[in-house]
Design a protein around this motif. Structure first.
Motif, PDB file in Angstrom:
ATOM      1  N   GLY A 112       0.934  -1.178  -0.010  1.00  0.00           N
ATOM      2  CA  GLY A 112      -0.062  -0.106   0.007  1.00  0.00           C
ATOM      3  C   GLY A 112       0.727   1.403   0.062  1.00  0.00           C
ATOM      4  O   GLY A 112       0.464   1.983  -0.833  1.00  0.00           O
ATOM      5  N   PHE A 113       1.887   1.385   0.981  1.00  0.00           N
ATOM      6  CA  PHE A 113       2.590   2.417   1.073  1.00  0.00           C
ATOM      7  C   PHE A 113       3.605   2.728  -0.069  1.00  0.00           C
ATOM      8  O   PHE A 113       4.101   3.768  -0.749  1.00  0.00           O
ATOM      9  CB  PHE A 113       3.223   2.599   2.422  1.00  0.00           C
ATOM     10  CG  PHE A 113       2.551   2.866   3.326  1.00  0.00           C
ATOM     11  CD1 PHE A 113       1.692   4.159   3.651  1.00  0.00           C
ATOM     12  CD2 PHE A 113       2.209   2.004   4.371  1.00  0.00           C
ATOM     13  CE1 PHE A 113       0.674   4.331   4.546  1.00  0.00           C
ATOM     14  CE2 PHE A 113       1.374   2.182   5.570  1.00  0.00           C
ATOM     15  CZ  PHE A 113       0.631   3.517   5.850  1.00  0.00           C
ATOM     16  N   GLY A 114       3.977   1.636  -0.520  1.00  0.00           N
ATOM     17  CA  GLY A 114       5.003   1.592  -1.856  1.00  0.00           C
ATOM     18  C   GLY A 114       4.503   2.024  -2.968  1.00  0.00           C
ATOM     19  O   GLY A 114       4.829   2.983  -3.615  1.00  0.00           O
ATOM     20  N   ALA A 115       3.022   1.494  -3.157  1.00  0.00           N
ATOM     21  CA  ALA A 115       2.233   2.261  -4.466  1.00  0.00           C
ATOM     22  C   ALA A 115       2.017   3.716  -4.121  1.00  0.00           C
ATOM     23  O   ALA A 115       2.060   4.447  -5.190  1.00  0.00           O
ATOM     24  CB  ALA A 115       1.143   1.326  -4.501  1.00  0.00           C
ATOM     25  N   TYR A 116       1.663   3.997  -3.173  1.00  0.00           N
ATOM     26  CA  TYR A 116       1.234   5.500  -2.574  1.00  0.00           C
ATOM     27  C   TYR A 116       2.670   6.423  -3.066  1.00  0.00           C
ATOM     28  O   TYR A 116       2.466   7.323  -3.701  1.00  0.00           O
ATOM     29  CB  TYR A 116       0.856   5.715  -1.457  1.00  0.00           C
ATOM     30  CG  TYR A 116       0.922   7.122  -0.910  1.00  0.00           C
ATOM     31  CD1 TYR A 116      -0.240   7.649  -1.155  1.00  0.00           C
ATOM     32  CD2 TYR A 116       1.875   7.704  -0.200  1.00  0.00           C
ATOM     33  CE1 TYR A 116      -0.537   9.106  -0.990  1.00  0.00           C
ATOM     34  CE2 TYR A 116       1.668   9.079   0.092  1.00  0.00           C
ATOM     35  CZ  TYR A 116       0.526   9.799  -0.035  1.00  0.00           C
ATOM     36  OH  TYR A 116       0.374  11.095   0.398  1.00  0.00           O
ATOM     37  N   PHE A 117       3.786   5.978  -2.580  1.00  0.00           N
ATOM     38  CA  PHE A 117       4.866   6.843  -2.793  1.00  0.00           C
ATOM     39  C   PHE A 117       5.264   6.859  -4.137  1.00  0.00           C
ATOM     40  O   PHE A 117       5.930   7.887  -4.625  1.00  0.00           O
ATOM     41  CB  PHE A 117       6.085   6.443  -1.820  1.00  0.00           C
ATOM     42  CG  PHE A 117       5.984   6.892  -0.484  1.00  0.00           C
ATOM     43  CD1 PHE A 117       5.665   8.213   0.081  1.00  0.00           C
ATOM     44  CD2 PHE A 117       5.508   5.895   0.597  1.00  0.00           C
ATOM     45  CE1 PHE A 117       5.577   8.637   1.285  1.00  0.00           C
ATOM     46  CE2 PHE A 117       5.252   6.196   2.026  1.00  0.00           C
ATOM     47  CZ  PHE A 117       5.513   7.599   2.123  1.00  0.00           C
ATOM     48  N   LEU A 118       5.282   5.453  -4.999  1.00  0.00           N
ATOM     49  CA  LEU A 118       5.610   5.565  -6.269  1.00  0.00           C
ATOM     50  C   LEU A 118       4.846   6.453  -7.109  1.00  0.00           C
ATOM     51  O   LEU A 118       5.110   7.283  -7.840  1.00  0.00           O
ATOM     52  CB  LEU A 118       5.671   4.199  -6.712  1.00  0.00           C
ATOM     53  CG  LEU A 118       5.915   3.945  -8.220  1.00  0.00           C
ATOM     54  CD1 LEU A 118       7.456   4.422  -8.456  1.00  0.00           C
ATOM     55  CD2 LEU A 118       5.676   2.441  -8.622  1.00  0.00           C
ATOM     56  N   PHE A 123       2.309  11.652  -9.832  1.00  0.00           N
ATOM     57  CA  PHE A 123       1.097  12.171 -10.154  1.00  0.00           C
ATOM     58  C   PHE A 123       0.495  13.092  -9.113  1.00  0.00           C
ATOM     59  O   PHE A 123      -0.525  13.244  -9.187  1.00  0.00           O
ATOM     60  CB  PHE A 123      -0.005  10.832 -10.497  1.00  0.00           C
ATOM     61  CG  PHE A 123       0.542   9.902 -11.590  1.00  0.00           C
ATOM     62  CD1 PHE A 123       1.025  10.371 -12.667  1.00  0.00           C
ATOM     63  CD2 PHE A 123       0.794   8.703 -11.053  1.00  0.00           C
ATOM     64  CE1 PHE A 123       1.752   9.479 -13.597  1.00  0.00           C
ATOM     65  CE2 PHE A 123       1.525   7.761 -12.013  1.00  0.00           C
ATOM     66  CZ  PHE A 123       1.911   8.452 -13.114  1.00  0.00           C
ATOM     67  N   GLY A 124       1.078  13.118  -7.861  1.00  0.00           N
ATOM     68  CA  GLY A 124       0.584  13.894  -6.810  1.00  0.00           C
ATOM     69  C   GLY A 124      -0.307  12.890  -5.678  1.00  0.00           C
ATOM     70  O   GLY A 124      -0.605  11.886  -5.794  1.00  0.00           O
ATOM     71  N   SER A 125      -0.430  13.425  -4.481  1.00  0.00           N
ATOM     72  CA  SER A 125      -1.055  12.865  -3.484  1.00  0.00           C
ATOM     73  C   SER A 125      -2.246  12.220  -3.695  1.00  0.00           C
ATOM     74  O   SER A 125      -2.641  10.973  -3.344  1.00  0.00           O
ATOM     75  CB  SER A 125      -1.116  13.916  -2.366  1.00  0.00           C
ATOM     76  OG  SER A 125       0.093  14.106  -1.728  1.00  0.00           O
ATOM     77  N   PRO A 162       6.806  -2.319  -5.600  1.00  0.00           N
ATOM     78  CA  PRO A 162       6.597  -1.042  -5.897  1.00  0.00           C
ATOM     79  C   PRO A 162       7.794  -0.220  -5.381  1.00  0.00           C
ATOM     80  O   PRO A 162       8.144   0.895  -5.814  1.00  0.00           O
ATOM     81  CB  PRO A 162       5.220  -0.474  -5.141  1.00  0.00           C
ATOM     82  CG  PRO A 162       5.012  -1.596  -4.133  1.00  0.00           C
ATOM     83  CD  PRO A 162       5.616  -3.070  -4.814  1.00  0.00           C
ATOM     84  N   TRP A 163       8.594  -0.838  -4.160  1.00  0.00           N
ATOM     85  CA  TRP A 163       9.709   0.081  -3.506  1.00  0.00           C
ATOM     86  C   TRP A 163      10.921  -0.201  -4.607  1.00  0.00           C
ATOM     87  O   TRP A 163      11.595   0.683  -4.502  1.00  0.00           O
ATOM     88  CB  TRP A 163       9.881  -0.681  -2.145  1.00  0.00           C
ATOM     89  CG  TRP A 163       8.778  -0.299  -1.055  1.00  0.00           C
ATOM     90  CD1 TRP A 163       7.740  -1.035  -0.769  1.00  0.00           C
ATOM     91  CD2 TRP A 163       8.778   0.957  -0.437  1.00  0.00           C
ATOM     92  NE1 TRP A 163       7.049  -0.251  -0.047  1.00  0.00           N
ATOM     93  CE2 TRP A 163       7.464   0.822   0.316  1.00  0.00           C
ATOM     94  CE3 TRP A 163       9.670   2.180  -0.339  1.00  0.00           C
ATOM     95  CZ2 TRP A 163       7.162   1.825   1.101  1.00  0.00           C
ATOM     96  CZ3 TRP A 163       9.109   2.985   0.441  1.00  0.00           C
ATOM     97  CH2 TRP A 163       8.059   2.848   1.239  1.00  0.00           C
TER      98      TRP A 163
END
Length: 765
Positions: A112-118, A123-125, A162-163
């Motif tokens: 979840g967090f890896g996809a978010y930061f990538l 593309f923004g938050s 994603p990381w």
């Protein structure tokens, strides 16, 4: 106060709530699922932790598997899942089952967090929250991998994926690149190969279209350092590949030809689950919102193809399309042509990487006018009411369509004994030996696995496990166990005559034996593969120890050297620049809307939907399969009933395959593990098509409960020279050892035959 509020990234908290929602079964239920691969991983992790406690920092040998004879699974299988579980088990009050839960929760959070930061980088938050939801709530990630397949190692590798992309997103060398890739390699052998291939294509794409070819030197260094860090695993794997059995591809269950998924199924929504099944039937799909967002993601990528963000979008759009294509039967010619493709075994394994690609495409689709160009960034007004409502509706749609996958089958609160003796009892139950289904990684000298040794099993109740077979001692001789660890045994023997000591451990490269401090040769016993040592008459001390082989030593030294280099790079690295990253956009209005929306949905789910037993799932009564396409009852063997079947199509071309599903139920304890056959033909005549499985429903029949049914998928292969015409499906059960079929009985208990002829005809064209 307002400044403090602005400093909190509520988008991150929204992602945290999505992760919590996905992992809620793990957080609210005691124990862990059994009857999936997860129970195998729990036993492996417990074994790994036990070897750790014996002082072996990098275990290669599992001493208690195969009835206590041991075998080298950890020399070949990626160990990070078990090392992480063992580390969690060091926490006071955390047992092996809770530690494995910790691994699964870690994978959920990493994904979840890896996809978010990538996604946030490009593309923004706001778009990043959608991307994280697309990945975490994808059916394969949230449901199939952790709960239905239970492949903890592959799930952890997916969480790390994603990381790795985030690390290689940078245009220059970063120590995070080799570390992220190394962790994936240490997590899962097969996914590591897929991840490495995708990352190589990604850095080539970035080098040609975004960063310039100069970046490739840093990429080569990163990949080389990652391979050096993991040499301790892969170098012995390849160098000692011939020392074990390893049949991971070829005809049968692991044949990739049997595991393609139709495009129609991939695009279908997740069905409601039937809790009346031992393992509810599910489908391999992408998720409807996930694949629908691929379309606008592609449009955005093409529209912004001149910007770095647009070109990144296009990579993931193209990657998603290619991965989806490779899962479908239309790609069979590619699998046949690519050397080594058979090692993947299941084309639907690509659903994991495809979920990440779809997540990034979704992030692009909802990114508004986010642009990143040459280090300059600007963003559109995502705070307009229309845009805000559209994003919230999209997030709500993702949450709603994921609901059928948020209710995995219930499992027993008590997992069971995970001690060494508990692992052996698990093997004795007939489910699997050595936590594999095909005797993978068994040393080559083992021609036939010897039966359990009762004296060895009894010694597990004592303070020292006794690996010396007393039946090999001369008459009047005595022996005493002086020491035992995972990789060492010492015996004191008083022998009245020279003899050949039989040690109850499989022989494998690295084992050394000595008598009174002098090394002596070890030989394998014919067929059993157990150790044989020639011992002279008299009083002697016999020692047996597992030492590093040359490939293992070289791999260890390379990895240790790479670890030292990595540490030096970490402590001396310059501060990373984030100039090309899209700003986080901590707008309280939008971030608060995301956070409150997910929180409200989670509260409603827990308070209302979770308490509705017929919402997004149902339960067939005992003896019925409500979802079966055709109902047909037959009594087999006096303790198994056939309840019905699915036959999606009843026409097939010669040389083709006919998919179908059988539904079985135990009406009494099943005394032996049956195999199942499905024939296409005419009763009494040789079949023109056939499918056989080791276990109906991939579930040993002796473990079938009587209050649930088992669904049993088949892909019936039709002979290429089968004459066209009308045929019948003929099904039944048999025992593998003697080929004896279970009788079919009528309502009065009289035998009517040894197979069931299904009512629906099939036609070969």
């Amino acid at each position: 106060m307002f400044n403090r509020f602005r400093s909190v990234d509520l988008h991150l908290l929204a992602v945290l709530l999505i992760v919590v929602m996905a992992a809620l079964p793990l957080l609210t239920r005691p124990g862990l699922p059994r009857h999936t691969d997860l129970e195998l991983h729990v036993f492996r992790a417990a074994e790994y932790a036990g070897v750790w406690r014996d002082g072996v920092w990098y275990p290669r040998w599992a001493p208690n598997f195969y009835y206590g004879y041991g075998y080298p699974i950890f020399n070949y299988y990626a160990p990070f899942t078990y090392a992480l579980s063992s580390a969690y088990a060091l926490i006071p009050g955390v047992d092996g089952v809770a530690a494995m839960k910790g691994v699964l929760l870690t994978a959920f959070a990493l994904g979840g967090f890896g996809a978010y930061f990538l996604a946030r980088r490009h593309f923004g938050s706001q778009a990043a929250v959608i991307a994280a939801a697309v990945l975490v709530l994808s059916p394969y990630f949230v449901f199939i991998e952790p709960f239905m397949r239970g492949d903890a190692a592959e799930f952890l590798a997916l969480g790390l994926l994603p990381w790795a992309f985030l690390a290689f997103d940078r245009p220059r060398f970063s120590i995070g690149q080799p570390i992220a890739l190394a962790l994936i390699i240490f997590s899962h052998n097969l996914l590591a190969l897929m991840a490495l291939g995708l990352l190589i294509v990604y850095v080539i794409w970035r080098g040609v279209l975004i960063d310039g070819k100069r970046r490739w030197r840093g990429d080569a260094v990163s990949i080389g350092l990652a391979l050096a860090l993991t040499a301790i695993l892969w170098l012995p794997f390849f160098a000692e590949r011939g020392a074990v059995r390893l049949e991971v591809a070829g005809p049968g269950h692991f044949d990739y030809h049997n595991h393609f998924v139709s495009l129609a199924m991939l695009l279908s929504p997740s069905p409601a689950l039937d809790f009346g099944a031992t393992a509810p039937k599910y489908i391999y799909n992408l998720g409807p919102i996930q694949w629908l967002l691929l379309i606008p993601g592609g449009i955005v990528g093409v529209a912004r193809r001149k910007t770095p963000a647009g070109r990144v979008s296009l990579f993931f759009v193209v990657a998603a399309q290619l991965l989806i294509f490779l899962i479908t039967p239309a790609s069979e010619f590619i699998w046949d042509a690519v050397p080594g493709a058979a090692l993947v075994q299941f084309p639907w394994r690509l659903l994991g990487p495809a979920a990440l690609a779809l997540a990034m495409a979704a992030g692009a689709a909802v990114s508004g006018k986010w642009l990143v160009d040459g280090g300059r960034s600007r963003r559109a007004d995502h705070s307009s009411p229309f845009t805000r409502y559209l994003l919230l509706v999209l997030l709500f749609a993702l949450l709603m369509t994921s609901l059928p996958t948020l209710y995995p089958p219930l499992w027993d609160a008590e997992f069971g004994d995970t001690s060494p003796r508990g692992a052996i009892e698990f093997e004795l139950s007939g489910v699997a030996r050595g936590t594999t289904s095909t005797d993978d990684f068994l040393p080559v000298p083992v021609g036939r696995v010897p039966p359990p040794n009762e004296a060895l099993l009894a010694s597990y109740a004592s303070s020292l496990i006794d690996k010396l077979d007393r039946s090999s001692l001369p008459v009047g001789s005595t022996a005493q166990v002086e020491a035992h660890t995972a990789v060492y045994d010492r015996f004191r023997v008083e022998a009245t005559a020279a003899f050949t000591a039989r040690v109850l451990t499989f022989l494998f490269p690295g084992w050394r034996a000595s008598i009174d401090g002098q090394e002596v040769p070890i030989g394998p016993e014919d067929q059993s593969g157990l150790m044989l040592i020639s011992v002279p008459a008299g009083s002697h001390v016999i020692e047996i120890a597992l030492q590093l082989t040359t490939p293992q030593l070289i791999g260890t030294l390379i990895s240790l050297g790479a670890a030292v280099i990595s540490f030096m790079l970490i402590v001396t690295r310059p501060r990373a620049s984030a100039q090309n990253e899209v700003p986080a956009s901590l707008q309280p209005s939008m971030s608060l809307s995301f956070f409150l929306s997910v929180l409200l949905f989670l509260v409603i789910k827990i308070a209302v939907i979770d308490r509705c037993e017929t919402c997004f799932r149902y339960t067939s009564p005992p003896g019925q399969v409500l979802g079966a396409q055709y109902h047909q009852n037959a009594h087999v063997g006096g303790h198994v009933d056939l309840l019905g079947y699915d036959l999606p199509v009843n026409e097939v071309a010669a040389g083709g395959a006919l998919p179908m599903t059988l539904y079985w139920r135990a009406t009494a304890p099943v005394p032996e593990n049956y195999q199942v056959f499905v024939h296409v033909g005419v009763p009494g005549v040789a079949p023109v098509g056939q499918s056989d499985k080791l276990n109906p429903g991939d579930f040993p029949a002796t473990r079938w409960p009587q209050d649930k049914y088992v669904w049993d998928d088949h892909r019936v292969t039709i002979k290429a020279d089968a004459p066209p015409g009308e045929y019948r499906l003929i099904v039944g059960l048999y025992t593998l050892d003697d080929g004896r079929r279970a009788p079919v009985l009528d309502e009065t208990g009289h035998v009517t035959g040894d197979a069931v002829v299904l009512d629906m005809p099939v036609y070969v064209k």
